[in-house]
Design a protein around this motif. Structure first.
Motif, short mmCIF file in Angstrom:
data_model
loop_
_atom_site.label_atom_id
_atom_site.label_comp_id
_atom_site.label_asym_id
_atom_site.label_seq_id
_atom_site.Cartn_x
_atom_site.Cartn_y
_atom_site.Cartn_z
N PRO A 1 34.95 44.70 27.57
CA PRO A 1 36.35 44.31 27.76
C PRO A 1 36.92 45.04 28.96
O PRO A 1 36.61 46.23 29.19
CB PRO A 1 37.02 44.78 26.46
N PRO A 2 37.73 44.41 29.79
CA PRO A 2 38.39 45.12 30.89
C PRO A 2 39.17 46.33 30.37
O PRO A 2 39.71 46.32 29.26
CB PRO A 2 39.31 44.06 31.49
N ASN A 3 39.17 47.37 31.20
CA ASN A 3 39.89 48.62 30.90
C ASN A 3 39.34 49.34 29.69
O ASN A 3 40.08 49.98 28.94
CB ASN A 3 41.40 48.37 30.73
N PRO B 1 42.78 40.51 31.17
CA PRO B 1 42.08 39.84 32.26
C PRO B 1 41.42 40.83 33.23
O PRO B 1 41.74 42.02 33.27
CB PRO B 1 43.20 39.09 32.97
N VAL B 2 40.50 40.29 34.02
CA VAL B 2 39.97 41.00 35.18
C VAL B 2 41.05 40.96 36.25
O VAL B 2 41.56 39.89 36.60
CB VAL B 2 38.68 40.33 35.70
N ASN C 1 41.65 46.74 38.07
CA ASN C 1 40.53 47.27 37.30
C ASN C 1 39.18 47.02 37.97
O ASN C 1 38.21 47.70 37.66
CB ASN C 1 40.56 46.82 35.83
N VAL C 2 39.12 46.10 38.92
CA VAL C 2 37.90 45.99 39.73
C VAL C 2 37.78 47.22 40.63
O VAL C 2 36.71 47.82 40.75
CB VAL C 2 37.90 44.71 40.59
N SER D 1 36.51 46.82 35.17
CA SER D 1 36.82 45.39 35.03
C SER D 1 36.04 44.71 33.93
O SER D 1 36.41 43.63 33.48
CB SER D 1 36.54 44.67 36.36
N GLY D 2 34.92 45.31 33.49
CA GLY D 2 34.03 44.64 32.55
C GLY D 2 33.09 43.65 33.21
O GLY D 2 32.30 42.99 32.52
N LEU D 3 33.16 43.50 34.52
CA LEU D 3 32.23 42.62 35.24
C LEU D 3 30.83 43.20 35.22
O LEU D 3 30.65 44.43 35.14
CB LEU D 3 32.69 42.44 36.69
#
Length: 588
Positions: A181-183, A137-138, A142-143, A148-150
């Motif tokens: 993908p996050p991370n 998940p976000v 990770n933000v 984060s993948g955002l």
């Protein structure tokens, strides 16, 4: 952090002159005296301002709980003759992200947010589509690390005269996709910080700007600082006043402050989160924000980040880790940096388009000189040993021939001449291999004659293979980061081939907008081209990778990559959708 390398490349178009006044010489001041530091930095600031035509700049130096020197240079308001001072308020830009991250950590200290749980736990309104079904998940963590993948940005309404509230991105992102993908990879995200600001509002129970005033500015003694949706300071381009636009994503970059106030934030860092009698952040949170978060990820390449803080980009040999964050807006630049082990810090704020290199250079020199004055640690420049140039091998010619997504957009590389020739942003370069396996960059004057340019002297490139991706790694000193990736031609669906042509943005744009938008096919790649009237000589080319018959994503790794281009049928016409914009094909 990546902008540092990007702007080094762009800066090849400007050759700076030297300063006639020699640098001051140290007279052997006693340990703990910053007299020479002040003299040298005053000389350096004057030189940088003259060479880069910077209108106004302010600086403050902090040693633990003392501001040891602060001064303004040039003008805060050139037209009215108002000199810059330590109290001058500037747009601090992305230094705002440190405060937003600190607000999240403060709520974590209070048990109101878990930074390792999904962001939606703190902000239930948040959702975004994903093409990565097995990804995690976000999360707030990770933000804060920009992993984060955002999307990096939601472009429509982002940089305008009259912005909407930043919370509007929560609704806007529901129809967007995660870019990675996050991370997985560092991808700098203003949108992510806007979401964290919305989470602060939700959990903190007050508007973000009010929360920051109550929880940080007031207890830290920062009376001239504020988060504001609109820019209210002057800005200049080569000493000519320019229009100042506002950034919608207030928690990411809309901090107004001065060097005196921001010094208080550094003092809090050095005091383990305390400010006077108040514990603003726990000592554990201060330490966690300064801990490298991405050391074990395969795409890190020694480019480290903490929570909010960047932990690469400024080198001070002998000083231990350097934590920093810059603020780069189109109209102004800033830098806050510190040596946590020695409790030394610096803040530099400037009101000019051309100040990007200057604020970073001044901040780095300030830390170097302060460290020497406080501890006696002297950094003697290491001898520069350059490996000899050589001809490219046949394997290198095969590898480099083709298209590469880079930090300056899509680049076309040709090896037909037996050399590695690059066309990027409307200019021509040559990659020159050396005997140590690295490559240097030469600028080709008139597209023909390769010459050395000073801005490129410290850059070396290499190729790495990760997850089957051919990645160009850029190195500046001890820092490495992703510079680009080789793109492979893909099958372009007929639905996109039918949309080849020139486009225009539908609806009025309250801010800078491109005057040239083209979708085309180039050697098997789907390519977008954009020009802005403010920089007509700069051609931005973007490679797209189709993922379905009606969607393609910006190809490559890192910031601004992975965004979705959609084919849309609405209002009885075929359109393109991209980051909130609607594009209509121009009629011939």
């Amino acid at each position: 952090m990546p902008r540092r390398l990007l702007l080094l490349v762009v800066s090849t178009l400007v050759l700076l002159g030297g300063c006639a006044t020699p640098a001051p010489v140290s007279e052997g001041d006693p340990r703990g005296s910053y007299q020479y530091t002040e003299k040298y930095l005053s000389w350096l600031v004057d030189r940088e301002m003259a060479e880069n035509e910077i209108t106004g700049l302010s600086i403050a130096l902090v040693d633990d709980q003392q501001v040891i020197w602060q001064k303004g240079f040039g003008y805060a308001d050139l037209e009215n003759g108002i000199r810059a001072a330590p109290e001058t308020i500037y747009r601090a830009g992305s230094i705002a992200k440190l405060f937003t991250a600190a607000a999240i950590m403060q709520l974590a200290d209070q048990g109101k947010i878990d930074i390792d749980q999904p962001l939606a736990a703190a902000l239930p309104e948040f959702s975004i589509k994903s093409r990565f079904p097995t990804a995690g998940p976000v999360t707030p963590r990770n933000v804060m690390t920009h992993h984060s993948g955002l999307p990096s940005n939601f472009l429509r309404g982002m940089f305008v005269r009259d912005p909407a509230r930043f919370e509007s991105v929560v609704d806007s992102l529901r129809d967007e996709h995660l870019t990675f993908p996050p991370n997985y990879v560092f991808s700098y995200s203003n949108v992510g910080m806007a979401l964290l600001g919305a989470a602060v509002q939700k959990v903190g129970g007050a508007a973000f700007d009010e929360h920051m005033e109550r929880q940080f500015f007031r207890p830290l003694g920062m009376p001239h600082s504020s988060f504001t949706p609109r820019a209210i300071t002057k800005a200049y381009d080569r000493n000519k006043e320019i229009e100042v636009f506002s950034l919608r994503d207030m928690p990411a970059a809309n901090l107004l402050s001065n060097v005196t106030d921001l010094s208080q934030f550094l003092k809090m860092q050095f005091a383990g989160g305390r400010s006077g009698p108040q514990q603003i952040l726990s000592g554990a949170s201060i330490a966690e924000m300064l801990r490298v978060q991405n050391a074990d990820l395969p795409l890190t390449f020694n480019s480290y980040v903490g929570l909010g803080w960047m932990l690469s980009g400024i080198e001070v040999p002998g000083g231990g880790p350097v934590a920093s964050h810059g603020g780069s807006l189109p109209d102004s630049h800033s830098m806050m940096a510190m040596l946590p082990e020695h409790k030394l810090g610096v803040v530099v704020l400037a009101n000019s388009v051309t100040a990007h290199f200057a604020v970073s250079k001044i901040a780095g020199e300030a830390l170097r000189l302060m460290l020497e004055a406080k501890t006696g640690i002297r950094q003697s420049p290491a001898p520069v040993v350059r490996a000899r140039e050589r001809a490219p091998s046949s394997a290198e010619l095969r590898l480099f021939n083709g298209h590469f997504d880079t930090m300056v957009g899509l680049s076309k590389v040709s090896t037909e001449s037996g050399q590695i020739d690059v066309e990027a942003v409307g200019h021509h370069f040559r990659l020159v291999p050396h005997e140590d396996g690295l490559f240097s960059i030469k600028y080709k004057v008139f597209g023909l004659i390769p010459v050395h340019v000073g801005a490129f002297d410290d850059i070396r490139l290499s190729i790495a293979s990760v997850d089957g991706r051919q990645i160009v790694v850029g190195r500046i000193g001890g820092e490495s980061l992703i510079f680009g990736e080789k793109l492979n031609p893909t099958s372009i669906p007929e639905s996109f081939l039918q949309r080849i042509g020139q486009y225009e943005i539908i609806g009025k744009i309250d801010g800078p907008s491109p005057d040239h938008i083209v979708l085309k096919e180039d050697d098997g790649l789907l390519v977008g081209e954009v020009r802005f009237p403010e920089i007509p000589e700069l051609l931005l080319r973007i490679g797209f990778r189709p993922v379905s018959d009606d969607e393609a994503v910006t190809d490559g790794l890192g910031s601004g990559r992975g965004d979705t281009l959609r084919l849309i049928h609405e209002d009885n016409e075929e359109r393109l959708g991209f980051s909130g914009y609607r594009l209509r094909k121009k009629l011939n």
